[in-house]
Structures are given as structure tokens and as C-alpha cells.
Design an enzyme around this catalytic site. Structure first.
Site, PDB file in Angstrom:
ATOM      1  N   GLU A 135       0.821  -1.211   0.000  1.00 58.18           N
ATOM      2  CA  GLU A 135       0.000   0.000   0.000  1.00 58.18           C
ATOM      3  C   GLU A 135       0.854   1.260   0.000  1.00 58.18           C
ATOM      4  O   GLU A 135       0.555   2.221  -0.712  1.00 58.18           O
ATOM      5  CB  GLU A 135      -0.949   0.013   1.205  1.00 58.18           C
ATOM      6  CG  GLU A 135      -2.098  -0.992   1.098  1.00 58.18           C
ATOM      7  CD  GLU A 135      -2.989  -0.736  -0.114  1.00 58.18           C
ATOM      8  OE1 GLU A 135      -3.061   0.406  -0.585  1.00 58.18           O
ATOM      9  OE2 GLU A 135      -3.614  -1.699  -0.580  1.00 58.18           O
ATOM     10  N   TYR A 190       8.781  10.233  -3.825  1.00 55.08           N
ATOM     11  CA  TYR A 190       8.085  10.483  -2.549  1.00 55.08           C
ATOM     12  C   TYR A 190       8.769   9.743  -1.409  1.00 55.08           C
ATOM     13  O   TYR A 190       8.201   8.868  -0.764  1.00 55.08           O
ATOM     14  CB  TYR A 190       6.615  10.070  -2.649  1.00 55.08           C
ATOM     15  CG  TYR A 190       5.766  11.047  -3.411  1.00 55.08           C
ATOM     16  CD1 TYR A 190       5.834  12.411  -3.147  1.00 55.08           C
ATOM     17  CD2 TYR A 190       4.882  10.622  -4.379  1.00 55.08           C
ATOM     18  CE1 TYR A 190       5.064  13.316  -3.845  1.00 55.08           C
ATOM     19  CE2 TYR A 190       4.099  11.523  -5.089  1.00 55.08           C
ATOM     20  CZ  TYR A 190       4.196  12.864  -4.820  1.00 55.08           C
ATOM     21  OH  TYR A 190       3.433  13.741  -5.510  1.00 55.08           O
ATOM     22  N   TYR A 215      -6.791   6.733   3.834  1.00 51.47           N
ATOM     23  CA  TYR A 215      -6.893   5.698   2.809  1.00 51.47           C
ATOM     24  C   TYR A 215      -6.153   4.426   3.227  1.00 51.47           C
ATOM     25  O   TYR A 215      -6.714   3.327   3.225  1.00 51.47           O
ATOM     26  CB  TYR A 215      -6.356   6.173   1.447  1.00 51.47           C
ATOM     27  CG  TYR A 215      -6.054   4.979   0.585  1.00 51.47           C
ATOM     28  CD1 TYR A 215      -7.095   4.267   0.002  1.00 51.47           C
ATOM     29  CD2 TYR A 215      -4.761   4.469   0.468  1.00 51.47           C
ATOM     30  CE1 TYR A 215      -6.850   3.099  -0.708  1.00 51.47           C
ATOM     31  CE2 TYR A 215      -4.505   3.314  -0.227  1.00 51.47           C
ATOM     32  CZ  TYR A 215      -5.559   2.632  -0.816  1.00 51.47           C
ATOM     33  OH  TYR A 215      -5.316   1.474  -1.481  1.00 51.47           O
ATOM     34  N   ASP A 258      -9.710   5.804  -2.553  1.00 54.29           N
ATOM     35  CA  ASP A 258      -8.552   6.366  -3.225  1.00 54.29           C
ATOM     36  C   ASP A 258      -9.034   7.021  -4.517  1.00 54.29           C
ATOM     37  O   ASP A 258     -10.236   7.148  -4.750  1.00 54.29           O
ATOM     38  CB  ASP A 258      -7.525   5.271  -3.513  1.00 54.29           C
ATOM     39  CG  ASP A 258      -7.998   4.369  -4.642  1.00 54.29           C
ATOM     40  OD1 ASP A 258      -9.218   4.183  -4.774  1.00 54.29           O
ATOM     41  OD2 ASP A 258      -7.156   3.867  -5.393  1.00 54.29           O
TER      42      ASP A 258
END
Length: 369
Positions: free
Chosen positions: A40, A85, A123, A141
Site C-alpha cells: 500500500e 516520494y 486511505y 482512493d
DNA sequence: CACACGTGGCG
DNA sequence: TCGCCAAGTGT
């Protein structure tokens, strides 16, 4: 129009479709909380196909939570290199240590405990609770948003607060108790494979309940939010070669690419040439007086909100200069052999540059010279 | 709540 | 070439 008495039929059709069309993925085998969690986090804002290879490599190297907690930051950063990220992997690393310390090494099963871990928002908490622990909580999402914006024909930007609340409530209402693992993945899989930006309604198992489909305006949903224009900047960087080695430095612990290694450089100021930028930056950041030894290439690199043109140069130290830097913009430095560059975690643009050096015929001469 | 945070694929 | 975006979170 989707009425409450249609909810069970909607879920049945969706679940049947999912059982027949879901992609076989490595994290869809055992559904251990650890694997669900890692997948995830990896898949946030990331293409599924890219996620698979990173996931397999990660599991091979760090097979359980304890292994993550025991690993050092260099190791987890290197495993994440290229995914982007990077706060995701730093938070994940912190979370693993919290789980060891506060949950006896066992991934917590309660939604509030999951949600409290760093890097886990609404989420991801719902995704883990439902997919790993089979709790009846809907996750929302961008896929679910898109599917329901079309099914419910939401005619205002779906990111708006009221719309988000409505989407969340609708997803929860549609969820058949006991089947959250399959339902949530099915909604996302439908959004990825069928109800994608370019919708393939002819293949959709729930089109009979889709308002936008009936109206023939699927392509107009969801209504996108307004976007900021993308800006462009020029950046210059230098590959400094001295006595057979190349200079790299380690970025600070905070900010973009925290803890990454890089070739020094910086923004080209107005009225400045990229050549001059490099000379200035090397003086400001390391107190190195440098001279140019040839332009290497120009690399174009896109980011979410701006585009970068990266000008790359070979550099030499001015004769008589000490190779000991005075670091002003870094926490560490190395003089590395060319082949050692692969051991260090670099931003994608700098990794591209490092890869190009391998075939640059001038480099061997510079390293010798 | 707007914005920063990375990257590569695609039309 | 270029804008859009792909299983979001933290501040």
C-alpha cells in the site's frame, strides 16, 4: 440511478468481475499485514507495474517487520531509490520501529492504531484494516473517487469536501459485510482496468447502475480540480574529477531528497550562464575553486509542479587546491571511484547522469589525468 | 486547506 | 514536446 436496494446487486456484479479479472500480484497471495502494508505504501502515487519489482526486491531483502526495524536508513532508502516520494520510506522505517517497540513486533489490527502509524493516512489505514484484517471499512482512493463520481454523476470537483464525504459514505454503504477485502480491491481494480481515465464501459460489470453512463457523459466525470501551471527552472550540476575519483556530497536530513547523495549544483540565477552557476555553487557549497572540463549533457526531468533542465559539466579543481571541502550545504562527502556510484542513493536525475558517465569517452582521460 | 513531495508512462 | 496522472500523507 443507484438506490439502496441495488447495493447488493452492485456488489455481487463487481465481486464476480473481480474474481475473474483481477491481476495476479505478489501481495495478493498471503495477505499478511506486513505485505499489505508495504504494498500500500509503495503503490501510493505509483504505477502498479513499477511497484511489483520494488516490492519483490524489498521482500527479498527485508522479509518481515523486524528486518525493517533493524535495517539502517541507507538500506531502506537504497531499496526505494527511483520510486519517489521518499518521505514514504522514512515514515515506513519509523513505523516499523514503533511496531517493534509498542506493539511487540506485531502489526496492529485496530483501525485507530493503524491510522496512528507514520505514513498511514485515512486511505491506507482503511486499506490495511480491510484487506489484511477483513474489517468492514471502505477505503477511498483516486480510483474509488473516479468510479463513484461516474456512478453517481457528481458534477462538481470530486476533491471538494462535501463530495469526499458523499463518496466515502457511498463506498461504505455499498460494501457487503464480510467481503471488504475483495470489495475494496475490486473497486480500485475496476478503476484501474475499466473505469480508468479513458473508460471502457463495454467491459464494465456495474454500468447498469452508472448514471454518467446512462447520460453518455462518462468522459466528463470526474470533474477535475483546477491546477496550478507548471513552472520551468534551469539547474546546473558538476561532476568534479580529481586524482581518479569523483566528488559527491550527502544532502541534509530535511527537505527534498533528504539523505540522498548528489553531484553538487544549484539553480541558474537570472542573467547567469549554467557554467557560471556551477563555479558559484561549488565555491558556496564546498569552497572549491573549479575550472570547466567540458559539457556532459542536458537532462530534462519532470516533477509534479515544475520541470527542470539540468545542465551537466565535467569539472577539475584549480591546480593547488586541497581536495578537502568545507561543507556548507551537505552533511557528508565522498571522493568515489566511478564504479562505486552505484552504491549510493541518488535522485533520479543524478542517477541518469551517473549512468551516462559510463559511456562518456572523456571520463577515463579525466580520471587518469 | 493549499501546497510540497518524485518519478516514468502515456496520448 | 508537454500536460496529465498513478492504490496519498504531512504540514
Amino acid at each position: 440511478m443507484l438506490h439502496s436496494h441495488d447495493h447488493a446487486a452492485f456488489a455481487d456484479s463487481l465481486l464476480l468481475w473481480f474474481s475473474q479479472h483481477q491481476r495476479p500480484l505478489p501481495w495478493r497471495r498471503d495477505y499478511t499485514p506486513y505485505q499489505v502494508w508495504i504494498s500500500e505504501i509503495m503503490l501510493q502515487q505509483t504505477q502498479m507495474e513499477r511497484g511489483v519489482e520494488y516490492f519483490l526486491r524489498w521482500m527479498d531483502r527485508l522479509p518481515d517487520i523486524a528486518a525493517v526495524a533493524d535495517a539502517d536508513e541507507e538500506t531502506v532508502l537504497k531499496l526505494w531509490e527511483g520510486l519517489g516520494y521518499y518521505s514514504r520510506v522514512r515514515n515506513l522505517h519509523r513505523a516499523a520501529r514503533i511496531i517493534v517497540r509498542e506493539h511487540a513486533g506485531e502489526f496492529p489490527g485496530r483501525l485507530e492504531h493503524i491510522r496512528a502509524l507514520p505514513g498511514i493516512g485515512d486511505y491506507t489505514a482503511a486499506a490495511i484494516a480491510s484487506i489484511a484484517f477483513r474489517q468492514d471499512v471502505a477505503c477511498v482512493d483516486a480510483n474509488v473517487e473516479r468510479v463513484l463520481a461516474r456512478v453517481c454523476d457528481i458534477d462538481t470537483p470530486v476533491k471538494q469536501k462535501e463530495n469526499m464525504a458523499f463518496v466515502r459514505a457511498t463506498a461504505q454503504a455499498l460494501l457487503p459485510p464480510g467481503k471488504a477485502r475483495e470489495f475494496n480491491q475490486a473497486m480500485m481494480e475496476l478503476g484501474a482496468l475499466v473505469c480508468s481515465k479513458k473508460a471502457r464501459c463495454e467491459d464494465c460489470p456495474v454500468r447498469r447502475w452508472c448514471e454518467a453512463h446512462h447520460l453518455g457523459i462518462v468522459h466528463e466525470r470526474p470533474v477535475p480540480a483546477a491546477r496550478k501551471p507548471v513552472s520551468h527552472i534551469d539547474v546546473a550540476t558538476g561532476v568534479l574529477v580529481h586524482q581518479g575519483r569523483i566528488f559527491i556530497q550527502k544532502r541534509p536530513d530535511h527537505g527534498v531528497w533528504a539523505g540522498f547523495w548528489e553531484f553538487p549544483g544549484g539553480c541558474v540565477e537570472p542573467g547567469e550562464t549554467p557554467e557560471r552557476t556551477v563555479e558559484r555553487e561549488f565555491m558556496e557549497e564546498m569552497e572549491f575553486p573549479v575550472e570547466h572540463a567540458g559539457k556532459i549533457t542536458v537532462i530534462h526531468h519532470g516533477y509534479t509542479t515544475y520541470r527542470v533542465t539540468l545542465h551537466c559539466f565535467f569539472l577539475r579543481l584549480r591546480s593547488g587546491t586541497s581536495p578537502a571541502p568545507v561543507l556548507h550545504a551537505a552533511t557528508d562527502h565522498r571522493w568515489v571511484r566511478f564504479g562505486e556510484l552505484t552504491d549510493y542513493t541518488l535522485p533520479a536525475g543524478h542517477r541518469k547522469l551517473a549512468d551516462m558517465l559510463a559511456t562518456d569517452l572523456r571520463l577515463p582521460a579525466l580520471l587518469d589525468g
